[in-house]
Design an enzyme around this catalytic site. Structure first.
Site, PDB file in Angstrom:
ATOM      1  N   SER A 140      29.871  37.988  46.902  1.00 31.53           N
ATOM      2  CA  SER A 140      30.715  39.141  46.568  1.00 31.53           C
ATOM      3  C   SER A 140      30.871  39.996  47.710  1.00 31.53           C
ATOM      4  CB  SER A 140      30.773  39.506  45.053  1.00 31.53           C
ATOM      5  OG  SER A 140      31.678  40.584  44.943  1.00 31.53           O
ATOM      6  N   HIS A 165      35.126  35.827  46.729  1.00 33.13           N
ATOM      7  CA  HIS A 165      36.122  35.616  45.717  1.00 33.13           C
ATOM      8  C   HIS A 165      37.173  37.038  46.020  1.00 33.13           C
ATOM      9  CE1 HIS A 165      33.491  38.300  42.549  1.00 33.13           C
ATOM     10  NE2 HIS A 165      33.697  38.984  43.580  1.00 33.13           N
TER      11      HIS A 165
END
Length: 234
Positions: A140, A165
C-alpha cells in the site's frame, strides 16, 4: 534503547562506588606521602567500546519503518531524515556525503502521511542519497516510499511481498459533502499514480489498468525489480 543503556551505566556506577568504599581511598606516593586515588569514571563511549578517534567514531545513518504509515511515526522519521541531512551539510567542502539507509517493512497506512514522507525524501535527496531496503512486506502506502529512494540504490529482500492497490477511504454525511470528499479522494489517487509513474517503470496506462482491477495486486521481489520499485534483490 537509551533507557536500557542509562540503566546499565547506573548499575555499573553504583557497583563501582560500592567497590571503592570497601578499599582504602589513599595510595602511597614517592617519599612515603599519601594521596587520594583518582576516582573511576565510566563514559558511554567506554561502555560501548566506541573510540573517540574521529576516524573510528560510530555513526549510524539507518532509519526504519516497521509499522504502519501514520502521523506519529512519520513525524519521527522526518525529523531524523532532516537531522542526518544536516550533518552532511556541515561536512567540509569536498568530503563525500554519507547516504541514509531506510528499511521498510509495512502494511501501509495513511496516504497523506505517505506523501509527507515522500516530499521530505525528495527534498533531502537533493543533497543526500537515501538507500531504500524493502524486507518482509512492503504494501500500500509503503510501495511509493520504497520506490522513492535513490535510483540504483533501492534493494528488496528475496522473500519480500509487495502489494499495490487503489487509495481507500470512507466517509459519511450529506450528499454534497460526500461528493466533495469523493473528488478529494480521486485527486489523491491521481497524485499517487503520478508519483508511482515518476519513480518506477510503470506507464500511467499500465498502472491504471492494474488498479482498475479493484483488487490487491501482489508482486514478487523479481516483479518489483522488473516494474522498477526496486533495483536489485538482496
Amino acid at each position: 534503547m537509551r533507557k536500557i543503556i542509562k540503566k546499565i551505566i547506573e548499575a555499573i556506577t553504583s557497583r563501582d562506588k560500592k567497590s571503592d568504599s570497601d578499599v582504602s581511598g589513599t595510595e602511597t606516593a614517592e617519599g612515603g606521602e599519601t594521596s587520594k586515588a583518582a576516582p573511576r569514571t565510566i563514559s558511554l563511549e567506554n561502555l560501548l567500546g566506541i573510540s573517540k578517534e574521529p576516524e573510528q567514531e560510530l555513526e549510524l545513518r539507518i532509519i526504519g519503518l516497521f509499522s504502519s504509515v501514520e502521523e506519529e511515526k512519520i513525524a519521527e522519521l522526518i525529523q531524523v531524515l532532516l537531522y542526518l541531512n544536516e550533518t552532511n551539510r556541515i561536512l567540509p567542502e569536498g568530503e563525500e556525503r554519507k547516504p541514509i539507509q531506510f528499511y521498510l517493512n509495512t502494511y501501509g497506512g495513511s496516504a497523506d502521511d505517505m506523501f509527507a514522507m515522500y516530499d521530505i525524501m525528495k527534498d533531502v535527496m537533493q543533497e543526500t542519497e537515501i538507500h531504500t531496503i524493502g524486507v518482509g512486506k512492503v504494501m500500500s502506502a509503503g510501495t511509493l516510499l520504497l520506490a522513492a529512494g535513490t535510483k540504483g540504490k533501492r534493494k528488496i529482500g528475496r522473500n519480500c511481498r509487495v502489494m499495490i492497490h487503489n487509495v481507500a477511504a470512507g466517509n459519511f454525511g450529506n450528499l454534497p459533502n460526500l461528493a466533495n470528499e469523493l473528488e478529494a479522494i480521486q485527486q489523491l489517487q491521481d497524485d499517487y499514480i503520478t508519483a508511482m509513474v515518476a519513480n518506477t517503470n510503470f506507464t500511467r496506462k499500465k498502472l491504471e489498468k492494474l488498479l482498475n482491477e479493484k483488487v490487491n495486486i501482489y508482486l514478487s521481489a523479481e516483479e518489483a525489480v522488473k516494474y522498477g520499485l526496486a533495483d536489485e534483490i538482496m
